[in-house]
Motif scaffolding. Structure first.
Motif, PDB file in Angstrom:
ATOM      1  N   MET A  97       0.829  -1.142  -0.024  1.00  0.00           N
ATOM      2  CA  MET A  97       0.011   0.087   0.014  1.00  0.00           C
ATOM      3  C   MET A  97       0.900   1.315  -0.190  1.00  0.00           C
ATOM      4  O   MET A  97       1.642   1.468   0.732  1.00  0.00           O
ATOM      5  CB  MET A  97      -0.892  -0.021   1.149  1.00  0.00           C
ATOM      6  N   GLY A  98       0.566   2.353  -0.874  1.00  0.00           N
ATOM      7  CA  GLY A  98       1.324   3.380  -0.987  1.00  0.00           C
ATOM      8  C   GLY A  98       0.992   4.261  -0.012  1.00  0.00           C
ATOM      9  O   GLY A  98      -0.147   4.473   0.342  1.00  0.00           O
ATOM     10  N   GLU A  99       1.845   5.219   0.048  1.00  0.00           N
ATOM     11  CA  GLU A  99       1.435   6.498   1.072  1.00  0.00           C
ATOM     12  C   GLU A  99       0.717   7.479   0.277  1.00  0.00           C
ATOM     13  O   GLU A  99       1.332   7.712  -0.942  1.00  0.00           O
ATOM     14  CB  GLU A  99       2.833   7.109   1.727  1.00  0.00           C
ATOM     15  N   LEU A 100      -0.188   8.305   0.984  1.00  0.00           N
ATOM     16  CA  LEU A 100      -0.876   9.279   0.247  1.00  0.00           C
ATOM     17  C   LEU A 100      -0.203  10.541   0.385  1.00  0.00           C
ATOM     18  O   LEU A 100       0.198  10.857   1.431  1.00  0.00           O
ATOM     19  CB  LEU A 100      -2.276   9.324   0.730  1.00  0.00           C
ATOM     20  N   LYS A 101      -0.334  11.309  -0.806  1.00  0.00           N
ATOM     21  CA  LYS A 101       0.077  12.837  -0.709  1.00  0.00           C
ATOM     22  C   LYS A 101      -0.630  13.772   0.189  1.00  0.00           C
ATOM     23  O   LYS A 101      -1.968  13.340   0.474  1.00  0.00           O
ATOM     24  CB  LYS A 101       0.217  13.306  -2.071  1.00  0.00           C
ATOM     25  N   GLU A 102      -0.270  14.666   0.729  1.00  0.00           N
ATOM     26  CA  GLU A 102      -0.964  15.588   1.576  1.00  0.00           C
ATOM     27  C   GLU A 102      -2.336  16.039   1.216  1.00  0.00           C
ATOM     28  O   GLU A 102      -3.332  15.822   1.961  1.00  0.00           O
ATOM     29  CB  GLU A 102      -0.058  16.904   1.792  1.00  0.00           C
ATOM     30  N   ARG A 103      -2.593  16.280   0.087  1.00  0.00           N
ATOM     31  CA  ARG A 103      -4.006  16.727  -0.462  1.00  0.00           C
ATOM     32  C   ARG A 103      -4.971  15.520  -1.058  1.00  0.00           C
ATOM     33  O   ARG A 103      -5.859  15.861  -1.436  1.00  0.00           O
ATOM     34  CB  ARG A 103      -3.661  17.954  -1.523  1.00  0.00           C
ATOM     35  N   GLU A 104      -4.330  14.415  -0.997  1.00  0.00           N
ATOM     36  CA  GLU A 104      -5.242  13.243  -1.299  1.00  0.00           C
ATOM     37  C   GLU A 104      -6.246  12.942  -0.293  1.00  0.00           C
ATOM     38  O   GLU A 104      -5.653  12.438   0.897  1.00  0.00           O
ATOM     39  CB  GLU A 104      -4.358  12.179  -1.821  1.00  0.00           C
ATOM     40  N   LEU A 105      -7.373  12.913  -0.546  1.00  0.00           N
ATOM     41  CA  LEU A 105      -8.521  12.885   0.298  1.00  0.00           C
ATOM     42  C   LEU A 105      -9.392  11.747  -0.084  1.00  0.00           C
ATOM     43  O   LEU A 105      -9.714  11.383  -1.458  1.00  0.00           O
ATOM     44  CB  LEU A 105      -9.377  13.952   0.855  1.00  0.00           C
ATOM     45  N   ILE A 106      -9.845  10.886   0.803  1.00  0.00           N
ATOM     46  CA  ILE A 106     -10.830   9.916   0.528  1.00  0.00           C
ATOM     47  C   ILE A 106     -11.945   9.996   1.433  1.00  0.00           C
ATOM     48  O   ILE A 106     -12.188   9.985   2.639  1.00  0.00           O
ATOM     49  CB  ILE A 106     -10.249   8.379   1.001  1.00  0.00           C
ATOM     50  N   PHE A 107     -13.156  10.592   0.682  1.00  0.00           N
ATOM     51  CA  PHE A 107     -14.530  10.757   1.129  1.00  0.00           C
ATOM     52  C   PHE A 107     -15.169   9.335   1.258  1.00  0.00           C
ATOM     53  O   PHE A 107     -15.641   8.807   0.350  1.00  0.00           O
ATOM     54  CB  PHE A 107     -15.233  11.887   0.369  1.00  0.00           C
ATOM     55  N   VAL A 108     -15.444   9.073   2.549  1.00  0.00           N
ATOM     56  CA  VAL A 108     -16.261   7.521   2.758  1.00  0.00           C
ATOM     57  C   VAL A 108     -17.658   7.998   3.148  1.00  0.00           C
ATOM     58  O   VAL A 108     -17.864   8.470   3.906  1.00  0.00           O
ATOM     59  CB  VAL A 108     -15.359   6.771   3.632  1.00  0.00           C
ATOM     60  N   PHE A 109     -18.553   7.508   2.205  1.00  0.00           N
ATOM     61  CA  PHE A 109     -20.076   7.794   2.345  1.00  0.00           C
ATOM     62  C   PHE A 109     -20.451   6.408   3.268  1.00  0.00           C
ATOM     63  O   PHE A 109     -20.335   5.463   2.495  1.00  0.00           O
ATOM     64  CB  PHE A 109     -20.749   7.836   1.393  1.00  0.00           C
ATOM     65  N   THR A 110     -21.059   6.574   4.345  1.00  0.00           N
ATOM     66  CA  THR A 110     -21.436   5.267   5.010  1.00  0.00           C
ATOM     67  C   THR A 110     -22.729   5.599   5.846  1.00  0.00           C
ATOM     68  O   THR A 110     -23.318   6.844   5.981  1.00  0.00           O
ATOM     69  CB  THR A 110     -20.216   5.109   5.963  1.00  0.00           C
ATOM     70  N   GLY A 111     -23.326   4.681   6.504  1.00  0.00           N
ATOM     71  CA  GLY A 111     -24.607   4.493   7.110  1.00  0.00           C
ATOM     72  C   GLY A 111     -25.236   3.378   7.109  1.00  0.00           C
ATOM     73  O   GLY A 111     -24.906   2.386   6.334  1.00  0.00           O
ATOM     74  N   PRO A 112     -26.312   3.267   7.448  1.00  0.00           N
ATOM     75  CA  PRO A 112     -27.277   1.977   7.601  1.00  0.00           C
ATOM     76  C   PRO A 112     -27.701   1.629   5.994  1.00  0.00           C
ATOM     77  O   PRO A 112     -27.941   2.821   5.123  1.00  0.00           O
ATOM     78  CB  PRO A 112     -28.711   2.514   8.185  1.00  0.00           C
TER      79      PRO A 112
END
Length: 195
Positions: free
Chosen positions: A1-16
């Motif tokens: 697994m690679g390291e993410l750069k500072e501005r790389e973001l993962i938006f995770v939508f979750t919920g029931p």
């Protein structure tokens, strides 16, 4: 697994299940021009789902093979169905876009948060139990599927307090508007309103 750069973001939508997280996530993702990363699932598509658009639907045998190769960073079993997410898919998506989004159940969201830390922003989408039950009926889900999915409702709702943001979803357009405005702050695109 690679390291993410500072501005790389993962938006995770979750919920029931039945909260509308998929509809919300896809609308927000389209509005903001985010790249969607798909999970793998060992079940048949539900009504309205499309292979390669909602999930990569694969056989349990292929899933087991990929799992044996160490391909999954998120690997959960829910109601005898296996779901997984490959780090290769995340890394490949960052080559096209600095911010990506995913739709995961709370267990998967937590695994991603532990893996990528502050690069993961969890957006919790929810509605009351009666509403999510009715939405599943309106989708044409079988009663045993609805019962199995609702058996996780209370545990899923409890995950809300651990997420960075939470939004009620009773009006799709309103919810998408609110989330889009919230996520713009993370994107720092310095958008200017023009008359």
């Amino acid at each position: 697994m690679g390291e993410l750069k500072e501005r790389e973001l993962i938006f995770v939508f979750t919920g029931p299940d039945g909260s509308g997280r998929k509809s919300v996530a896809d609308s927000v993702g389209t509005t903001l021009g985010l790249t969607k990363v798909l999970s793998y699932a060992t079940r048949k598509p539900r009504p309205g789902e499309v292979n390669g658009q909602d999930y990569h639907f694969i056989t349990p045998e292929l899933y087991g093979q990929l799992d044996d190769e160490g391909g999954f960073i998120e690997n959960v079993t829910i109601n005898h169905i296996r779901y997984g997410l490959r780090d290769k898919d995340i890394e490949r998506s960052f080559q096209h876009n600095g911010c990506i989004y995913l739709i995961l159940d709370p267990e998967g969201a937590e695994i991603l948060k532990r893996t990528y830390g502050d690069h993961v922003i969890r957006i919790f989408i929810y509605a009351d139990r009666n509403t999510v039950e009715q939405r599943q009926r309106d989708e044409g889900q079988l009663e045993d599927v609805i019962a199995a999915r609702l058996s996780h409702y209370e545990a899923d709702i409890a995950y809300q307090s651990q997420c960075e943001h939470a939004f009620e979803n009773y009006d799709l357009a309103h919810t998408v508007f609110d989330i889009t405005n919230t996520l713009e702050g993370y994107l720092e695109r310095n958008l200017v309103e023009r008359d």
